[in-house]
Structures are given as C-alpha cells and as structure tokens.
Design a protein around this motif. Sequence first.
Motif, PDB file in Angstrom:
ATOM      1  N   UNK A  73       1.353  -1.442  -0.090  1.00  0.00           N
ATOM      2  CA  UNK A  73       0.280  -0.103   0.217  1.00  0.00           C
ATOM      3  C   UNK A  73       0.933   1.747   0.122  1.00  0.00           C
ATOM      4  N   UNK A  74       0.524   2.896  -0.832  1.00  0.00           N
ATOM      5  CA  UNK A  74       1.290   3.707  -0.820  1.00  0.00           C
ATOM      6  C   UNK A  74       0.065   4.819  -0.626  1.00  0.00           C
ATOM      7  N   UNK A  75       0.379   5.714  -0.050  1.00  0.00           N
ATOM      8  CA  UNK A  75      -0.609   6.213   0.497  1.00  0.00           C
ATOM      9  C   UNK A  75       0.360   8.192   0.145  1.00  0.00           C
ATOM     10  N   UNK A  76      -0.788   8.707  -0.158  1.00  0.00           N
ATOM     11  CA  UNK A  76      -0.195   9.883  -1.452  1.00  0.00           C
ATOM     12  C   UNK A  76      -1.561  10.849  -1.522  1.00  0.00           C
ATOM     13  N   UNK A  77      -1.189  12.183  -1.112  1.00  0.00           N
ATOM     14  CA  UNK A  77      -2.038  13.139  -0.562  1.00  0.00           C
ATOM     15  C   UNK A  77      -1.690  14.421  -2.540  1.00  0.00           C
ATOM     16  N   UNK A  78      -3.827  14.003  -2.804  1.00  0.00           N
ATOM     17  CA  UNK A  78      -3.160  15.005  -3.930  1.00  0.00           C
ATOM     18  C   UNK A  78      -5.094  15.452  -3.962  1.00  0.00           C
ATOM     19  N   UNK A  79      -4.399  17.499  -4.063  1.00  0.00           N
ATOM     20  CA  UNK A  79      -5.745  17.664  -3.800  1.00  0.00           C
ATOM     21  C   UNK A  79      -6.313  17.722  -5.434  1.00  0.00           C
ATOM     22  N   UNK A  80      -5.599  18.226  -5.902  1.00  0.00           N
ATOM     23  CA  UNK A  80      -5.986  18.146  -7.672  1.00  0.00           C
ATOM     24  C   UNK A  80      -6.396  16.326  -8.996  1.00  0.00           C
ATOM     25  N   UNK A  81      -6.228  16.196  -8.387  1.00  0.00           N
ATOM     26  CA  UNK A  81      -5.915  14.250  -8.728  1.00  0.00           C
ATOM     27  C   UNK A  81      -6.406  13.450  -7.909  1.00  0.00           C
ATOM     28  N   UNK A  82      -7.275  12.061  -9.093  1.00  0.00           N
ATOM     29  CA  UNK A  82      -8.016  11.665  -8.621  1.00  0.00           C
ATOM     30  C   UNK A  82      -7.152  10.477  -7.840  1.00  0.00           C
ATOM     31  N   UNK A  83      -5.982  10.351  -8.532  1.00  0.00           N
ATOM     32  CA  UNK A  83      -5.162   9.205  -7.867  1.00  0.00           C
ATOM     33  C   UNK A  83      -4.055   9.270  -7.438  1.00  0.00           C
TER      34      UNK A  83
END
Length: 213
Positions: free
Chosen positions: A101-111
């Motif tokens: 599992x890879x956790x990321x954080x993008x406000x303007x992207x789906x993934x």
Amino acid sequence: MKVDNPQAFRFIMQDEIYLLNKDKGVNITPPATSPVVTDKPEAATVTAEVTEQPSQIAPVVNVQLVSPPQPAAVAAPTPEPVIQTVEAEFNYLGKNNKNFLVLVNYTTETHIAGTHLAALQNILKRKELDLDDVAILNVNKYAPVKLAALAAFFAPTRLVIMGKDALPVGIGNLPLNQPLQGKKTHVLYSFSFDEMMSSNDNKKIFWEHMKTL
C-alpha cells in the motif's frame, strides 16, 4: 284298621276336619256369586287425588370462585442492537496483488500526478514489482482516513507513506526515513513526490529505504 263306628273318629282325627257342617253347628254362608254382566260396562273413571308435594328446594349455596394466582409478568429482555461495522470502500489505483500500500495526498488528482506515477513505476520495476502488485490511495479523498480502516480493507504487509499529509489517523509519531517493522506490516514514512522531484538527495534516500521493504 277298619273303624265301623263314626264316633270313633273323634279320638283318631281332628274334629274340624271330619265333622260335617251340620254337626259343628256353624252356619257357613255360601260365597256370593258374581252377577253375569251382559253389557260392557263403561270404564270407570277413577279420580285420583294427587297431592302435590312441595318440591324439595335445594339450599342456595354462595360459591365464591377464586381465580388462581396469575404468574408475575416477566418482561422479555430487550435484544441488544446489532451494530454492523460498514467496511470502508476505497477507490485506488492498482490491484494490490502483493498487499503493498502506497499513501499519497493530492488535492487536484484522482490518484496521483502522471509524472509522479511514472517515477514510482520505475522504482517498483527495480524491485521486480508492477502496478498490479500495489495499491496507490489518494487519502485526500477520504480525509481523515484511519489506519484501522486501511488495515481492514487492504491488509498491507508493506506500507509507504509519501509525505506528512498522507499520514493516517492512529499511526502515531513515525520517524522520517526510518523503516519500521511492525507485527504485520513493514512501514516507511518518507518524502512526498513533490519533495523528492526537486532534490536528487531525497530521491537517493528514498530509494535506499525502498530497497529494504
């Protein structure tokens, strides 16, 4: 024995039996002869006087019916409400075949941003992994996301957290770029892709720790 003298019978037999009626001096009235009836007599009406006997009246007995004691009403136990835990649903990239599992954080992207995805795929190839082996989740869509929900859904054996904004609730304080081996999960908390793309040193540090997972 032959008796010639009739008077001798007095001494042998009882007088009442053998004396003639005229000798006894008793007048015997001959029985009355019923008259002959030629016509059929009318049926005699016999009036029977019936005396009504007072009917025997049974004494009145007051009977008090006593109902049997009713059992005390016992309240039925109230069933405890069934609390169903609804499993969270996550929209992620990949198939999680290796529970990575890879956790990321993008406000303007789906993934994940396209350039960052390409960089991550190159790193995965060095580890002989592809996109189907991992699950990339943008936590921005589920913030705040809980570690327990992620563990229940993905059952990760390896967890990479890309940047402080991707930290899930409940994971505690993790040291940066120091891989930790938990009971079930190997965890690496490192830079975000924005922080790595602008620094080669950060890329090298990240890669060195990714090799140990």
